[in-house]
Design an enzyme around this catalytic site. Sequence first.
Site, PDB file in Angstrom:
ATOM      1  N   GLU A  54      53.533  47.134  45.464  1.00 37.08           N
ATOM      2  CA  GLU A  54      52.645  47.318  44.321  1.00 37.08           C
ATOM      3  C   GLU A  54      52.035  48.712  44.289  1.00 37.08           C
ATOM      4  O   GLU A  54      51.885  49.300  43.229  1.00 37.08           O
ATOM      5  CB  GLU A  54      51.545  46.250  44.325  1.00 37.08           C
ATOM      6  CG  GLU A  54      52.048  44.854  44.023  1.00 37.08           C
ATOM      7  CD  GLU A  54      52.749  44.749  42.670  1.00 37.08           C
ATOM      8  OE1 GLU A  54      52.428  45.547  41.762  1.00 37.08           O
ATOM      9  OE2 GLU A  54      53.611  43.877  42.511  1.00 37.08           O
ATOM     10  N   TYR A 139      44.422  45.365  38.935  1.00 40.96           N
ATOM     11  CA  TYR A 139      45.836  45.016  38.791  1.00 40.96           C
ATOM     12  C   TYR A 139      46.443  44.639  40.152  1.00 40.96           C
ATOM     13  O   TYR A 139      47.018  43.566  40.323  1.00 40.96           O
ATOM     14  CB  TYR A 139      46.654  46.158  38.147  1.00 40.96           C
ATOM     15  CG  TYR A 139      48.120  45.896  38.350  1.00 40.96           C
ATOM     16  CD1 TYR A 139      48.776  44.965  37.561  1.00 40.96           C
ATOM     17  CD2 TYR A 139      48.817  46.473  39.417  1.00 40.96           C
ATOM     18  CE1 TYR A 139      50.097  44.627  37.782  1.00 40.96           C
ATOM     19  CE2 TYR A 139      50.130  46.152  39.652  1.00 40.96           C
ATOM     20  CZ  TYR A 139      50.769  45.239  38.843  1.00 40.96           C
ATOM     21  OH  TYR A 139      52.058  44.888  39.086  1.00 40.96           O
ATOM     22  N   ASP A 157      48.453  44.849  32.806  1.00 42.05           N
ATOM     23  CA  ASP A 157      48.967  46.207  32.956  1.00 42.05           C
ATOM     24  C   ASP A 157      49.483  46.652  31.586  1.00 42.05           C
ATOM     25  O   ASP A 157      49.308  45.939  30.594  1.00 42.05           O
ATOM     26  CB  ASP A 157      50.068  46.261  34.023  1.00 42.05           C
ATOM     27  CG  ASP A 157      51.331  45.570  33.556  1.00 42.05           C
ATOM     28  OD1 ASP A 157      51.253  44.739  32.647  1.00 42.05           O
ATOM     29  OD2 ASP A 157      52.410  45.867  34.090  1.00 42.05           O
TER      30      ASP A 157
END
Length: 314
Positions: A54, A139, A157
């Site tokens: 991520e 996020y 996002d």
Amino acid sequence: MTDADGGASAADASLPPDLDLDAVREALIEWYEADHRPFPWRQTDDPYEIHVSEVMSQQTQLDRIISAWEDFRERWPTVDALADADRSEVVSFWTDHSLGYNNRAKYLHEAANQVVEEYGGEYPEEPDELEELMGVGPYTANAVASFAFNNGNAVVDTNVERVTYRAFDVPDDDAAFEAAASELMPEGESRVWNNAIMELGGVACTKSPNCDEAGCPWRRWCHAYETGDFTAPDVPEQPSFEGSRRQFRGRVVRLLGEHDEMDLDTLGHRIRIDYAPDGEHGREWLRGILSDLRNDGLVAVDESGGETTVRLQG
DNA sequence: ATCCCGAGGT
DNA sequence: ACCTCGGGAT
């Protein structure tokens, strides 16, 4: 709006009131499970490996991080191994794999130390706790909680914004996107749901959409598909990279990864052909770049002995 | 030139 | 609310 409908969820409603949520959810999940890009991090539920993927994926195309993610996992297989590394090693790795934004390497290393020191090497499972980790915002916290523990809230996002804006005419507003994403996500299915809705944005509902080619599962509800207006929310435009400060920061970090230490003028001549110590792009200019890099914790500058020596920090 | 599964600092 | 942060692919 009266008080009768009371709850915050009703007041925040940003989806069409007559939308068949169950059908919308089922269609997307079915579409995702039938076929999706086989990214390697989608085949693990290790929070450390998810976390790495991520952070790498922030502002970077997924196709470009696959080999970097595999190399990273091989070099630092566990969060403990990463915490034991020197920051300079992690930053050099980042640059060697052309991942950009070296701060993210520093954040990831810092976060690994937090996980080891504050949680004994076991990632927390709550988004709120994950968000306390360095470099982990809303996020990434929900992405890790979802993909590792199936315990996240709806991620928001740019993909989710674009998809909900087009399909359900959600207003271009942070709170509205948050509410819409949250209403859409089926309870207790954050793992598959957040993967699926981002896959939709990444494969079908792209800037130039591929509705039919990708077999978009939402065509029958999609406002944009009906009207033909595929306008997307504005994304802040990037300043041009060529000749930018960022470009020279990147060169400095790359060079310092190759040479243990360098003196000021040698470094200057190696990062730009028109470096002239007393010129417009000279020592003063370079010290400005280095000052920022030092404040970011990426390089160390040693002024002793009447000479300026630079190296990677940590 | 434009895009990319954001976050931190101010 | 605004700015800054890399670099390869297209």
